[in-house]
Design an enzyme around this catalytic site. Sequence first.
Site, PDB file in Angstrom:
ATOM      1  N   PRO A  87       0.708  -1.069   0.077  1.00  0.00           N
ATOM      2  CA  PRO A  87      -0.188   0.047  -0.155  1.00  0.00           C
ATOM      3  C   PRO A  87       0.826   1.180   0.100  1.00  0.00           C
ATOM      4  O   PRO A  87       0.384   2.373  -0.439  1.00  0.00           O
ATOM      5  CB  PRO A  87      -0.924   0.069   1.174  1.00  0.00           C
ATOM      6  CG  PRO A  87      -0.388  -1.298   1.976  1.00  0.00           C
ATOM      7  CD  PRO A  87       0.568  -2.131   1.006  1.00  0.00           C
ATOM      8  N   GLU A 114       0.909  -8.409   8.629  1.00  0.00           N
ATOM      9  CA  GLU A 114       1.340  -7.054   8.481  1.00  0.00           C
ATOM     10  C   GLU A 114       2.151  -6.788   7.422  1.00  0.00           C
ATOM     11  O   GLU A 114       2.552  -5.479   7.529  1.00  0.00           O
ATOM     12  CB  GLU A 114       1.917  -6.689   9.981  1.00  0.00           C
ATOM     13  CG  GLU A 114       1.058  -6.726  11.132  1.00  0.00           C
ATOM     14  CD  GLU A 114       0.021  -5.728  10.696  1.00  0.00           C
ATOM     15  OE1 GLU A 114       0.524  -4.606  10.438  1.00  0.00           O
ATOM     16  OE2 GLU A 114      -1.362  -5.816  10.964  1.00  0.00           O
ATOM     17  N   ARG A 151      -5.165  -7.124 -20.900  1.00  0.00           N
ATOM     18  CA  ARG A 151      -5.970  -6.792 -21.956  1.00  0.00           C
ATOM     19  C   ARG A 151      -5.262  -5.782 -22.961  1.00  0.00           C
ATOM     20  O   ARG A 151      -5.741  -5.486 -24.049  1.00  0.00           O
ATOM     21  CB  ARG A 151      -7.425  -5.922 -21.232  1.00  0.00           C
ATOM     22  CG  ARG A 151      -7.076  -4.753 -20.564  1.00  0.00           C
ATOM     23  CD  ARG A 151      -8.361  -4.539 -19.969  1.00  0.00           C
ATOM     24  NE  ARG A 151      -9.535  -4.172 -20.805  1.00  0.00           N
ATOM     25  CZ  ARG A 151      -9.645  -3.020 -21.344  1.00  0.00           C
ATOM     26  NH1 ARG A 151      -8.758  -1.945 -21.134  1.00  0.00           N
ATOM     27  NH2 ARG A 151     -10.870  -2.735 -22.022  1.00  0.00           N
ATOM     28  N   ASP A 166     -10.660   3.587 -24.442  1.00  0.00           N
ATOM     29  CA  ASP A 166     -11.028   3.637 -23.024  1.00  0.00           C
ATOM     30  C   ASP A 166     -10.617   4.645 -22.237  1.00  0.00           C
ATOM     31  O   ASP A 166      -9.674   5.456 -22.537  1.00  0.00           O
ATOM     32  CB  ASP A 166     -10.391   2.447 -22.475  1.00  0.00           C
ATOM     33  CG  ASP A 166     -10.913   0.896 -22.847  1.00  0.00           C
ATOM     34  OD1 ASP A 166     -12.010   1.208 -23.236  1.00  0.00           O
ATOM     35  OD2 ASP A 166     -10.304   0.127 -22.680  1.00  0.00           O
TER      36      ASP A 166
END
Length: 243
Positions: A87, A114, A151, A166
């Site tokens: 993160p 963790e 993709r 897109d």
Amino acid sequence: MQMQIDILTLFPEMFSSLDHSIVGRARNSGKLTVNFHNFRDFATNKQKHVDDMPYGGGQGMLLMPQPIFDTLASFPHQNARILMMDPAGRQFDQAFAEELSKESQIVFLCGHYEGFDERIKTLVTDEVSLGDYVLTGGETAAAVMIDATVRLIPDVLGKSASHEDDSFSSGLLEYPQYTRPEVFRGLKVPEVLMSGHHENIRKWRLSESLAKTLRLRPDLLAKYELTAEESEILKRLEEESVV
Ligand code: SAM
């Protein structure tokens, strides 16, 4: 072009989404190979533990370096991009997916508990985050990144689909799209789309794309280099305050 993806995970069964749809087809056609490496198989202790308590105290358990170092050493990965799901890493976006789609091998390290012992970072080329929130493990993040990347591999989407228009690919959000019927519950398809006039349709789509981006994601426009035509449309949109 062929791509190989190697996933280091404690939960390979969490990747069942990669068996289906476009990614599943890419695997079946041989354009993509996905290998799973459960690093618990490389634990050297009797109980097969891969985590331990953090030095200095604190809550939770951390992934130990040894199982992950040994797993990575067990398969060839010269020149591979090695991504740690974290993160705190660089935030994943369309530009990064495009960059990854040109690689021939990508390794995903999926954390749990963790997170990772800091020394595991010496193995990786990139620390990557899906967004500013904390997931239980790196599997869901890796599955999203794999989907967005695969993709974009040439010929994976097939002839009936494209990614050039897109949202984010061009730097703008995609224009509104409609299919049959022409009128649904009183809601009509814009006239121009049924006119068959390609130039007017192109202009309408560009204008809608700019208006939508200005309304919903002005931050994208700040990074976007406008053409002369786009600057003119944007000026008009601002004057008309249609946004
Ligand atoms: N203690 C860590 C922290 O505060 O940064 C969070 C650990 S999280 C519970 C466990 C694992 O999930 C992480 O090691 C990472 O691999 C994965 N993970 C969690 N959130 C993520 C995110 N936003 N992007 C990518 N991976 C994530």
